[in-house]
Design an enzyme around this catalytic site. Structure first.
Site, mmCIF file in Angstrom:
data_model
loop_
_atom_site.group_PDB
_atom_site.id
_atom_site.type_symbol
_atom_site.label_atom_id
_atom_site.label_comp_id
_atom_site.label_asym_id
_atom_site.label_seq_id
_atom_site.Cartn_x
_atom_site.Cartn_y
_atom_site.Cartn_z
ATOM 1 N N LYS A 133 -10.476 -0.419 10.698
ATOM 2 C CA LYS A 133 -10.648 -1.592 9.838
ATOM 3 C C LYS A 133 -11.097 -2.807 10.650
ATOM 4 O O LYS A 133 -11.158 -3.921 10.145
ATOM 5 C CB LYS A 133 -9.339 -1.899 9.103
ATOM 6 C CG LYS A 133 -8.993 -0.835 8.052
ATOM 7 C CD LYS A 133 -7.869 -1.275 7.184
ATOM 8 C CE LYS A 133 -7.248 -0.135 6.395
ATOM 9 N NZ LYS A 133 -8.057 0.286 5.258
ATOM 10 N N ASP A 139 3.084 -4.492 8.147
ATOM 11 C CA ASP A 139 1.854 -3.727 7.990
ATOM 12 C C ASP A 139 0.698 -4.729 8.132
ATOM 13 O O ASP A 139 0.433 -5.514 7.219
ATOM 14 C CB ASP A 139 1.868 -3.060 6.612
ATOM 15 C CG ASP A 139 0.514 -2.453 6.247
ATOM 16 O OD1 ASP A 139 -0.443 -2.613 7.011
ATOM 17 O OD2 ASP A 139 0.426 -1.835 5.174
ATOM 18 N N CYS A 175 -4.757 2.551 -3.573
ATOM 19 C CA CYS A 175 -3.514 3.065 -2.961
ATOM 20 C C CYS A 175 -2.359 2.092 -3.179
ATOM 21 O O CYS A 175 -1.542 1.855 -2.274
ATOM 22 C CB CYS A 175 -3.696 3.334 -1.468
ATOM 23 S SG CYS A 175 -4.794 4.683 -1.120
ATOM 24 N N GLN A 193 -4.528 -5.146 7.106
ATOM 25 C CA GLN A 193 -5.552 -6.038 6.541
ATOM 26 C C GLN A 193 -5.572 -7.410 7.210
ATOM 27 O O GLN A 193 -6.452 -8.216 6.901
ATOM 28 C CB GLN A 193 -5.324 -6.223 5.028
ATOM 29 C CG GLN A 193 -5.509 -4.962 4.214
ATOM 30 C CD GLN A 193 -6.946 -4.444 4.203
ATOM 31 O OE1 GLN A 193 -7.884 -5.139 4.597
ATOM 32 N NE2 GLN A 193 -7.124 -3.217 3.764
ATOM 33 N N HIS A 198 0.870 -1.175 0.000
ATOM 34 C CA HIS A 198 0.000 0.000 0.000
ATOM 35 C C HIS A 198 0.914 1.235 0.000
ATOM 36 O O HIS A 198 2.035 1.177 0.508
ATOM 37 C CB HIS A 198 -0.827 -0.063 1.293
ATOM 38 C CG HIS A 198 -1.915 0.955 1.418
ATOM 39 N ND1 HIS A 198 -1.676 2.251 1.806
ATOM 40 C CD2 HIS A 198 -3.261 0.862 1.248
ATOM 41 C CE1 HIS A 198 -2.829 2.903 1.875
ATOM 42 N NE2 HIS A 198 -3.809 2.086 1.531
HETATM 43 N N1 PLP Z 1 -1.830 -0.874 4.666
HETATM 44 C C1 PLP Z 1 -2.771 -1.576 4.038
HETATM 45 C C2 PLP Z 1 -2.447 -2.953 3.555
HETATM 46 C C3 PLP Z 1 -4.030 -1.025 3.846
HETATM 47 O O1 PLP Z 1 -4.963 -1.716 3.204
HETATM 48 C C4 PLP Z 1 -4.290 0.273 4.324
HETATM 49 C C5 PLP Z 1 -5.603 0.911 4.102
HETATM 50 O O2 PLP Z 1 -6.383 0.515 3.282
HETATM 51 C C6 PLP Z 1 -3.282 0.949 4.987
HETATM 52 C C7 PLP Z 1 -2.057 0.347 5.142
HETATM 53 C C8 PLP Z 1 -3.479 2.340 5.513
HETATM 54 O O3 PLP Z 1 -4.390 2.315 6.559
HETATM 55 P P1 PLP Z 1 -4.848 3.699 7.199
HETATM 56 O O4 PLP Z 1 -5.496 4.476 6.095
HETATM 57 O O5 PLP Z 1 -5.785 3.305 8.264
HETATM 58 O O6 PLP Z 1 -3.627 4.365 7.682
#
Ligand code: PLP
Length: 423
Positions: free
Chosen positions: A226, A200, A366, A203, A123
C-alpha cells in the site's frame, strides 16, 4: 520540490492505456498502490545479482543478501520511529501481523472472561483474528460506535473500557470513511487501564508521517504493497518487552537458537517471529520503496492528497443525490472518498467508469459490519496517492456524469429534484 508530472514518469504503468486508448486513471490506491520503476528494478537486481538464502550462509552472496535484507529493517525502524530493530518483525501483510498478535497474545496475556475492544470502522483483518481467538477462549468482543459525522465516539470508547479489557485494537485511518483516529488520545486511556493498544496503520503509514514512539501504542501493523512496495511483505512493530513475553508464532528454521531431541529454544528478537526463509527479494525492494517515499516526503504526500480531496469534493457537489461517507471536514479524512446513491449500484458505477479508464473500487471494502452500520450493502470508493492529478479527478467526474446519464438519468434527476424541493 514536489512535481507530480515529474513523479508520474517514475511509474511505467501510469503510461498504460485502457480499452480504446484511454489513459489509466488509477484511483484504487487504498486497495494497493502502483510501484515505481526503481522498486521493480530493485526486485530484478536482487535476483540478477544477490540471490541467496540469508543469515546462515558464509559465502559472499549470502552475506550480501543478508546485509541488504537487514538494512531494510533499520530503514523501517527509522521510517516508523521505533526504538530498535528488535521491534521490527517482517510478516506477509497487515492481516498476518494482526493474526500473529491474536495468536501469540492468547495465553500469554488473554484469559477466559477478558474483553477485547474494537471499533465499528474496522477492516475484516482487525475483526476476524479476534473472532478466531474468541472461538478458542471465553472472551467478549465489543465495538466502539461511530458518530453521525463518522468519527469515533471517544466518550463511549472510554466507557466501554473496563478492567477486563486486555486489548484495544483500532484502525488509524478507516479504509472506508477515511477517518483518522486520535491514537494518542486512546493511548492515554489504554495506558491508564493497563490495556494493550494495537494500531492498524495499513491506510495511514503510506500517507502521513507516523512515529511509533509518539503514538504511544504497543503494536502497529502495515503493508508494503500500500506504499509503493511489493506485495507479500507486512510489518509488525511491537514493544520489545511484549514481544519477549509472547510465545513464537510459527515454528521452524530461523526462529530457533537450539533444537534437540527434547525440544527447542527460541532465537532473539526479531527473528523469534520469522520462521523459515523470508520474502527476501520483496523486503529488499520494499526498502527501495521507503527510500523513494522518503525522498518525496510524507508531508508533501499528505498535502497533495489533501488538495486532491478538496478539489474532488468541490466537483462532486454537482451530484447532490450522492451520499458521501466519512467526516464532513476534509482534513479529517484526506485521500479517501466513499459514496453511494440509492439508484445506481456501486458495482455498476465502477464498471461504467472503467470504460473511461478510471479504476475505483466498489463493494463492502472488507468492512461488512461497517456497511451494516451505514445501512448499505456496498459503496464506491475513490482513493488517491501522490501520483494522482487534478486532471485525473476531472476525468473521474466526467466519467461519473456519464455513468449517471447511462444508468438512471431519469431516476437521478428525480432524486435531484427531490433533494432540492426538500431544501
Ligand atoms: N487494514 C486496513 C485498514 C486496510 O485497508 C487493509 C487493506 O485494505 C488491511 C488492514 C489489510 O491489508 P493487507 O491485505 O495488506 O493485509
Amino acid at each position: 520540490m514536489f512535481d507530480v508530472n515529474k513523479i508520474r514518469k517514475d511509474f511505467k504503468i501510469l503510461e498504460r492505456k485502457i480499452w480504446d486508448n484511454k489513459p489509466l486513471v488509477y484511483l484504487d490506491n487504498a486497495a494497493t498502490t502502483q510501484k515505481p520503476n526503481v522498486v521493480i528494478n530493485s526486485l530484478v537486481s536482487y535476483y540478477e545479482n544477490y540471490n541467496a538464502n540469508i543469515h546462515r550462509g558464509v559465502h559472499k552472496l549470502a552475506e550480501e543478501a543478508t546485509t541488504l535484507y537487514e538494512d531494510v529493517r533499520q530503514k523501517i525502524k527509522d521510517f516508523i520511529d521505533a526504538n530498535s530493530t528488535a521491534e521490527i518483525i517482517f510478516t506477509r501483510n497487515t492481516t498476518e501481523s494482526i493474526n500473529l498478535l491474536a495468536y501469540c497474545l492468547d495465553d500469554s496475556i488473554i484469559k477466559d472472561g477478558d474483553e477485547i475492544l474494537l471499533t465499528e470502522m474496522e477492516h475484516h483483518s482487525n475483526i476476524v483474528p479476534w473472532y478466531l481467538l474468541r472461538d478458542r477462549r471465553n472472551i467478549t468482543i465489543k465495538f466502539t460506535p461511530i458518530t453521525d459525522n463518522h468519527e469515533l465516539d471517544y466518550n463511549t470508547l472510554e466507557k466501554l473500557i473496563t478492567k477486563k479489557t486486555k486489548i484495544v485494537s483500532i484502525t488509524h485511518k478507516s479504509n472506508v470513511l477515511g477517518t483518522v483516529n486520535d491514537i494518542q488520545r486512546i493511548a492515554k486511556i489504554t495506558k491508564a487501564n493497563n490495556s494493550i493498544l494495537i494500531v492498524d496503520a495499513a491506510q495511514s503509514a503510506p500517507h502521513m508521517k507516523i512515529s511509533f514512539q509518539d503514538l504511544g501504542c504497543d503494536f502497529l501493523a502495515f503493508s508494503s504493497h500500500k506504499m509503493c512496495g511489493p506485495t507479500g511483505v507486512g510489518i509488525l512493530v511491537g514493544k520489545k518487552e511484549l514481544l519477549e513475553k509472547m510465545p513464537p508464532f510459527l515454528g521452524g528454521g530461523e526462529m530457533i537458537r537450539k533444537v534437540t531431541f527434547d525440544g527447542f529454544t527460541t532465537n532473539d528478537l526479531p527473528w523469534k517471529y520469522e520462521a523459515g526463509t523470508p520474502n527476501i527479494a520483496d523486503v529488499i525492494a520494499f526498502g527501495t520503496a521507503i527510500d523513494y517515499i522518503e525522498k518525496i516526503g510524507l508531508e508533501n504526500i499528505y498535502q497533495h492528497e489533501l488538495k486532491l480531496t478538496e478539489y474532488a469534493f468541490k466537483k462532486l457537489k454537482q451530484f447532490d443525490f450522492l451520499h458521501i461517507y466519512g467526516p464532513k471536514e476534509i482534513t479529517k479524512r484526506a485521500g479517501i472518498i466513499t459514496f453511494s446513491n440509492p439508484v445506481v449500484h456501486p458495482h455498476d458505477i465502477a464498471t461504467i467508469i472503467d470504460q473511461d479508464g478510471v479504476a475505483i473500487r466498489a463493494g463492502h471494502h472488507c468492512a461488512q459490519p461497517l456497511m451494516k452500520k451505514l445501512s448499505v450493502s456496498a459503496t464506491a470508493r475513490a482513493s488517491f496517492y501522490f501520483y494522482n492529478t487534478p486532471e485525473e479527478v476531472d476525468i473521474f467526474i466526467n466519467a461519473l456524469n456519464k455513468a449517471f446519464d447511462y444508468f438512471a438519468v431519469g431516476a437521478c434527476k428525480e432524486l435531484k429534484q427531490g433533494v432540492k424541493s426538500k431544501k
